[in-house]
Design an enzyme around this catalytic site. Structure first.
Site, short mmCIF file in Angstrom:
data_model
loop_
_atom_site.label_atom_id
_atom_site.label_comp_id
_atom_site.label_asym_id
_atom_site.label_seq_id
_atom_site.Cartn_x
_atom_site.Cartn_y
_atom_site.Cartn_z
N LYS A 109 0.82 -1.28 -0.20
CA LYS A 109 -0.09 -0.03 -0.10
C LYS A 109 0.85 1.36 0.18
O LYS A 109 0.54 2.05 -0.76
CB LYS A 109 -0.91 0.01 1.27
CG LYS A 109 -1.82 1.40 1.30
CD LYS A 109 -2.63 1.62 0.06
CE LYS A 109 -3.46 2.63 0.34
NZ LYS A 109 -4.36 3.11 -0.78
N CYS B 162 -3.59 10.83 0.47
CA CYS B 162 -2.94 9.61 0.22
C CYS B 162 -1.48 10.10 -0.32
O CYS B 162 -0.66 10.16 0.61
CB CYS B 162 -3.74 8.84 -0.62
SG CYS B 162 -5.17 7.95 -0.07
#
Length: 457
Positions: free
Chosen positions: A237, A291
């Protein structure tokens, strides 16, 4: 063990076959609790509820809980989510509570998808820790804990596990722990969870990984990709976000050379990408969202090894809003105007078209920098519900010509901007951060980031 748990089926290290455990999950015999009902958590809870029919959502905000229990979605801008919440609550498949300990005691699968904050380059896991300790207070043998929040690598192994064991009194191996990162974007969460991308699963042991596989094979129509362990899944991730940040920084650095090179760098990038080993992203006025601007710090601040490339990429991307303002000042100067005495309209405050999210948005930084340079600044954003920065006035799209702007800076390419009447502001200069092409030949001058339009070619 609660009364509900005594009637339920364990998922971790259970004597039943994997097929029977997966069947029990699909039929609701394995209760699920999802912690965090925000932009990513509520869609995830809805998908879990749609598959299993037995989900409790947990949130610290009573208003969120009240809305969900009334069949209403407190999360906007997610196609299909309001209808899903309404139907699932009416069917009894989904409910919500602020009592996380009770939810943990009743559930056999505990899914954490709470925010991970980065403040001034330092990672703050306090919300995750609070959620994990809440789960630990109700954890029983055979439960599976799944972390979907993006975290620094080794978080499950070095932090989540010890937190759970300190609260529950259980030892590693009596419960399952897996990291299964969310791979979703605002505005398409349900689609992303159920089908768009393969689901990555990694456990602290083989049984945890198997239990997570069984769940996510029931949730997604896409592939489930098991990896060696939870730390590997955490790396997957973080690496995805870091790759994009570094790649965009490369594109932005090349774009800043466009005027000196006297070429359209964006055209060169597009053609270069026809070679299969090249995949350069698009340049722009900066990098925003919850993000990409933050994930590099999960490595930079958490580990001792040198990370000069990641640090450089952050500096390059963080500098793009100021570069955009500098180009605005240059274009105004070429038109005989001073930025500090000009009226400037910023088009777009959200970080992405069509999404009401301003976290780390370049539009916010551009507007604030223009204000600090003395300009009278107005901001237009048809989807943003947050106020603009102090000293920046909100403006409707149909009001742009009424302020007689000297310059327009297009930061976010919202679809609504295609209807802007450029002939009404034809005396203005335009800095186009997204190379939309919309204002071409209809305004005095246009500078588009990366296309070499600051030179006479």
């Amino acid at each position: 063990m609660s009364e509900q748990q005594s009637r339920s089926v364990a998922l971790y290290d259970d004597e039943r076959s994997p097929a029977n455990r997966q069947r029990a999950f699909r039929t609701g015999e394995i209760p699920v609790a999802v912690y965090g009902l925000g932009k990513m958590g509520l869609p995830l809870a809805a998908v879990y509820a749609d598959v299993s029919g037995n989900v409790t959502g947990v949130d610290v905000d009573p208003e969120v809980v009240t809305a969900v229990n009334a069949g209403e979605s407190p999360v906007s801008g997610e196609p299909g989510l309001p209808a899903a919440v309404s139907e699932l609550v009416a069917e009894g498949a989904l409910d919500a509570t602020t009592d996380g300990v009770r939810a943990a005691a009743d559930a056999r699968v505990q899914v954490l998808i709470v925010p991970t904050v980065v403040d001034d380059g330092e990672v703050d896991l306090s919300m995750l820790e609070a959620g994990v300790r809440t789960v630990g207070a109700g954890l029983d043998p055979g439960d599976l804990v799944v972390v979907e929040s993006t975290v620094p690598p080794r978080t499950c192994r070095d932090r989540v596990g010890p937190w759970l064991e300190a609260e529950s009194g259980l030892d590693s191996g009596e419960y399952g722990l897996a990291f299964c990162p969310e791979r979703t974007m605002s505005g398409r969460a349900i689609e992303d969870i159920t089908a768009a991308y393969p689901k990555v699963v990694g456990g602290v042991d083989a049984e945890s990984r198997l239990a997570a596989e069984l769940i996510y094979e029931g949730i997604t129509d896409n592939e489930v990709l098991p990896v060696a362990d939870a730390t590997t899944a955490e790396c997957v991730k973080v690496f995805e976000g870091v790759y994009r940040d570094v790649n965009i920084a490369l594109a932005n650095e090349l774009a800043r050379l466009a005027d000196e090179l006297c070429v359209d760098v964006t055209d060169a990038i597009q053609v270069a990408n026809t070679q299969p080993f090249c995949d350069i992203h698009d340049p722009g006025p900066g990098v925003g969202g919850h993000c990409i601007p933050y994930y590099p710090y999960f490595l930079i601040s958490e580990f001792e090894g040198p990370t000069p490339l990641l640090r450089t990429a952050r500096r390059v991307n963080d500098a793009m809003p100021r570069f955009t303002v500098e180009k605005t000042a240059t274009e105004l100067a070429d038109a005989g105007r001073d930025l500090g005495e000009s009226i400037v309209v910023v088009l777009g405050l959200t970080y992405r078209p069509g999404v009401d999210e301003t976290r780390a948005s370049p539009g916010i930084d551009v507007a604030a920098e223009l204000r600090d340079r003395g300009a009278d600044v107005y901001a237009v954003d048809p989807v943003c519900t947050s106020p603009p920065p102090d000293g920046v006035e909100p403006l409707g799209l149909d009001e742009v010509d009424t302020v007689d702007p000297d310059a327009l800076v297009l930061v976010t390419a919202h679809e609504a901007f295609e209807s802007l009447d450029w002939t009404a502001v034809s005396d203005a200069v335009v800095v186009d951060g997204q190379r939309t092409g919309s204002p071409d030949d209809r305004v005095r001058s246009v500078y588009a980031i990366g296309d070499g339009s600051g030179t006479d070619r």
